[in-house]
Design a protein around this motif. Structure first.
Motif, mmCIF file in Angstrom:
data_model
loop_
_atom_site.group_PDB
_atom_site.id
_atom_site.type_symbol
_atom_site.label_atom_id
_atom_site.label_comp_id
_atom_site.label_asym_id
_atom_site.label_seq_id
_atom_site.Cartn_x
_atom_site.Cartn_y
_atom_site.Cartn_z
ATOM 1 N N ARG A 114 24.606 40.091 33.603
ATOM 2 C CA ARG A 114 24.963 40.762 34.936
ATOM 3 C C ARG A 114 26.011 40.100 35.443
ATOM 4 N NH1 ARG A 114 20.997 43.972 37.450
ATOM 5 N NH2 ARG A 114 22.225 43.532 39.414
ATOM 6 N N LEU A 115 26.147 38.682 35.284
ATOM 7 C CA LEU A 115 27.585 38.055 35.737
ATOM 8 C C LEU A 115 28.790 38.604 35.072
ATOM 9 C CD1 LEU A 115 28.279 35.884 37.747
ATOM 10 C CD2 LEU A 115 27.954 34.000 35.933
ATOM 11 N N ARG A 116 28.522 38.933 33.705
ATOM 12 C CA ARG A 116 29.615 39.392 32.834
ATOM 13 C C ARG A 116 29.737 40.566 33.328
ATOM 14 N NH1 ARG A 116 27.737 38.777 28.089
ATOM 15 N NH2 ARG A 116 28.066 36.803 27.806
ATOM 16 N N ALA A 117 28.943 41.450 33.684
ATOM 17 C CA ALA A 117 29.180 42.868 33.969
ATOM 18 C C ALA A 117 29.882 42.961 35.435
ATOM 19 C CB ALA A 117 27.927 43.608 34.018
ATOM 20 N N ALA A 118 29.671 41.906 36.173
ATOM 21 C CA ALA A 118 30.354 41.958 37.510
ATOM 22 C C ALA A 118 31.553 41.395 37.492
ATOM 23 C CB ALA A 118 29.233 40.968 38.475
ATOM 24 N N GLY A 119 31.951 40.887 36.322
ATOM 25 C CA GLY A 119 33.389 40.332 36.262
ATOM 26 C C GLY A 119 33.353 38.906 36.692
ATOM 27 N N GLY A 120 32.180 38.266 36.946
ATOM 28 C CA GLY A 120 32.096 36.886 37.375
ATOM 29 C C GLY A 120 32.039 36.845 38.673
ATOM 30 N N PRO A 121 31.885 35.495 39.164
ATOM 31 C CA PRO A 121 31.380 35.253 40.638
ATOM 32 C C PRO A 121 33.081 35.306 41.345
ATOM 33 C CG PRO A 121 31.322 33.282 39.550
ATOM 34 C CD PRO A 121 31.565 34.495 38.426
ATOM 35 N N ASP A 122 32.937 35.549 42.783
ATOM 36 C CA ASP A 122 34.230 35.580 43.319
ATOM 37 C C ASP A 122 34.966 34.126 43.390
ATOM 38 O OD1 ASP A 122 36.045 35.263 45.426
ATOM 39 O OD2 ASP A 122 35.236 36.624 46.775
ATOM 40 N N PRO A 123 36.012 33.854 42.823
ATOM 41 C CA PRO A 123 36.671 32.586 42.626
ATOM 42 C C PRO A 123 36.691 31.684 43.885
ATOM 43 C CG PRO A 123 38.160 34.279 42.474
ATOM 44 C CD PRO A 123 37.015 35.098 42.211
ATOM 45 N N LEU A 124 36.735 32.479 45.137
ATOM 46 C CA LEU A 124 37.110 31.806 46.482
ATOM 47 C C LEU A 124 35.735 30.918 46.671
ATOM 48 C CD1 LEU A 124 38.427 31.386 48.992
ATOM 49 C CD2 LEU A 124 37.153 33.188 50.028
ATOM 50 N N ALA A 125 34.564 31.362 46.062
ATOM 51 C CA ALA A 125 33.389 30.683 46.484
ATOM 52 C C ALA A 125 33.284 29.472 45.964
ATOM 53 C CB ALA A 125 32.076 31.334 45.948
ATOM 54 N N ALA A 126 33.551 29.156 44.630
ATOM 55 C CA ALA A 126 33.801 27.655 43.937
ATOM 56 C C ALA A 126 34.670 26.927 44.654
ATOM 57 C CB ALA A 126 33.902 27.933 42.612
ATOM 58 N N ARG A 127 35.791 27.484 45.146
ATOM 59 C CA ARG A 127 36.921 26.617 45.985
ATOM 60 C C ARG A 127 36.402 26.143 47.245
ATOM 61 N NH1 ARG A 127 42.360 29.884 46.016
ATOM 62 N NH2 ARG A 127 42.902 27.952 46.952
ATOM 63 N N VAL A 128 35.888 27.109 47.871
ATOM 64 C CA VAL A 128 35.181 26.855 49.077
ATOM 65 C C VAL A 128 33.964 25.888 49.125
ATOM 66 C CG1 VAL A 128 34.285 27.634 51.354
ATOM 67 C CG2 VAL A 128 36.078 28.799 50.310
ATOM 68 N N ALA A 129 33.060 26.099 48.332
ATOM 69 C CA ALA A 129 31.964 24.950 48.196
ATOM 70 C C ALA A 129 32.497 23.746 47.571
ATOM 71 C CB ALA A 129 30.895 25.798 47.185
ATOM 72 N N ALA A 130 33.468 23.690 46.500
ATOM 73 C CA ALA A 130 33.833 22.349 46.197
ATOM 74 C C ALA A 130 34.394 21.519 47.290
ATOM 75 C CB ALA A 130 34.948 22.436 44.960
ATOM 76 N N THR A 160 39.792 23.421 54.872
ATOM 77 C CA THR A 160 39.397 24.193 53.736
ATOM 78 C C THR A 160 39.715 25.686 53.963
ATOM 79 O OG1 THR A 160 37.253 22.866 53.641
ATOM 80 C CG2 THR A 160 37.265 25.275 52.509
ATOM 81 N N ALA A 161 39.732 26.175 55.044
ATOM 82 C CA ALA A 161 40.499 27.451 55.514
ATOM 83 C C ALA A 161 41.742 27.574 54.821
ATOM 84 C CB ALA A 161 40.386 28.032 56.869
ATOM 85 N N ALA A 162 42.568 26.543 55.488
ATOM 86 C CA ALA A 162 44.254 26.447 55.395
ATOM 87 C C ALA A 162 44.391 26.355 53.612
ATOM 88 C CB ALA A 162 44.401 25.289 55.982
ATOM 89 N N GLU A 163 43.577 25.573 52.864
ATOM 90 C CA GLU A 163 43.723 25.248 51.650
ATOM 91 C C GLU A 163 43.544 26.539 50.747
ATOM 92 O OE1 GLU A 163 41.842 22.156 49.736
ATOM 93 O OE2 GLU A 163 42.092 20.855 51.451
ATOM 94 N N VAL A 164 42.726 27.522 51.286
ATOM 95 C CA VAL A 164 42.368 28.760 50.198
ATOM 96 C C VAL A 164 43.158 29.765 50.985
ATOM 97 C CG1 VAL A 164 40.153 27.797 49.580
ATOM 98 C CG2 VAL A 164 40.418 29.532 51.758
ATOM 99 N N GLY A 165 44.227 29.546 52.026
ATOM 100 C CA GLY A 165 45.020 30.747 52.423
ATOM 101 C C GLY A 165 44.426 31.499 53.465
ATOM 102 N N LEU A 166 43.163 31.268 54.180
ATOM 103 C CA LEU A 166 42.797 32.047 55.092
ATOM 104 C C LEU A 166 42.676 31.520 56.567
ATOM 105 C CD1 LEU A 166 39.620 32.999 52.838
ATOM 106 C CD2 LEU A 166 41.633 34.627 53.516
ATOM 107 N N GLY A 167 42.603 32.362 57.562
ATOM 108 C CA GLY A 167 42.337 31.779 58.747
ATOM 109 C C GLY A 167 40.751 31.650 59.150
ATOM 110 N N GLY A 168 40.398 30.836 60.194
ATOM 111 C CA GLY A 168 38.990 30.696 60.414
ATOM 112 C C GLY A 168 38.144 31.931 60.406
ATOM 113 N N GLN A 169 38.469 33.055 61.267
ATOM 114 C CA GLN A 169 37.682 33.915 61.130
ATOM 115 C C GLN A 169 37.486 34.923 59.787
ATOM 116 O OE1 GLN A 169 35.684 35.159 63.542
ATOM 117 N NE2 GLN A 169 36.069 33.159 64.698
#
Length: 236
Positions: A131-147, A158-167
């Motif tokens: 199922r993970l293969r069929a979905a194209g893998g997890p959203d890469p943002l998730a691993a970056r944020v969680a780490a 963390t938000a700044a490092e991944v290029g997003l605002g707080g909201q």
């Protein structure tokens, strides 16, 4: 009796099995993960991401096999946003319908068969990989944020490092983890603190190393998230 090992094909996932003794409920601490579960009593289930400790009650001798999916991976495997499953235990058939029923048919109760739990674990692992293969893998943002949050980085950094605002980060985190980045950061910080304390680190030092203001702050946070203060949690 509890055993676990790293899963193959799903990065960061853990396969585990246990046989319940019954009696007092087991306190399961929140960890940002979703679990795909098989129970000899309840069949196939999904455990959503918890905000506070879940008290799990099992019948004596009940057998469990689970695949713990790391933060952010569960939605890609299960096909539903994590916040739809927050604080819930849901029959897998409610999410997958016939596919879950077919999977359950292949998972006969292993009873006392020593290899039965391993076969069920392999089936859970295989369906998650597919199922993970069929979905194209997890959203890469998730691993970056969680780490970053697991390492103790502030939410704003963390938000700044991944290029997003707080909201924007909050909007992305809700379906990935089941809650916003501040809640995930609190949960992951508590996990770090509990690991340090269980390794024998004094609580005052745990508080400093895990990023709490002081030991009283640590105690309040653990009590709120785990339901008991650190001393009682460690004793159990």
């Amino acid at each position: 009796m509890y055993r676990e090992r790293a899963a193959v094909g799903v990065r960061g996932a853990v396969l585990w099995s246990s046989v319940a003794e019954g009696g007092a409920p087991t306190r399961v601490l929140p960890d940002g993960c979703l679990d795909l579960l098989w129970s000899s009593r309840a069949g196939l289930l999904v455990a959503g991401p918890d905000r506070t400790a879940h008290l799990s009650t099992s019948a004596p001798g009940e057998r469990w096999v689970g695949l713990r999916l790391p933060p952010g991976t569960g939605p890609a495997v299960l096909g539903v946003p994590a916040d739809d499953l927050r604080d819930l235990r849901v029959p897998l058939v409610d999410l997958w319908g016939r596919s879950a029923a077919e999977l359950a048919d292949r998972m006969s109760d292993p009873g006392s068969d020593p290899g039965g739990a391993a076969r069920i674990a392999a089936a859970l692992e295989a369906v998650a990989v597919a199922r993970l293969r069929a979905a194209g893998g997890p959203d890469p943002l998730a691993a970056r944020v969680a780490a970053r949050l697991a390492a103790g980085a502030p939410v704003a950094a963390t938000a700044a490092e991944v290029g997003l605002g707080g909201q924007a980060l909050r909007r992305r985190c809700q379906p990935l983890f089941g809650y916003g980045p501040k809640t995930l950061a609190r949960i992951l910080r508590m996990r770090r603190a509990v690991a340090l304390a269980r390794a024998g680190t004094p609580l005052a030092e745990v508080a400093a190393r895990a990023g709490y203001a002081d030991q009283a702050h640590l105690t309040r946070e653990v009590r709120e998230l785990a339901g008991v203060p650190p001393t009682r949690l460690l004793a159990s």
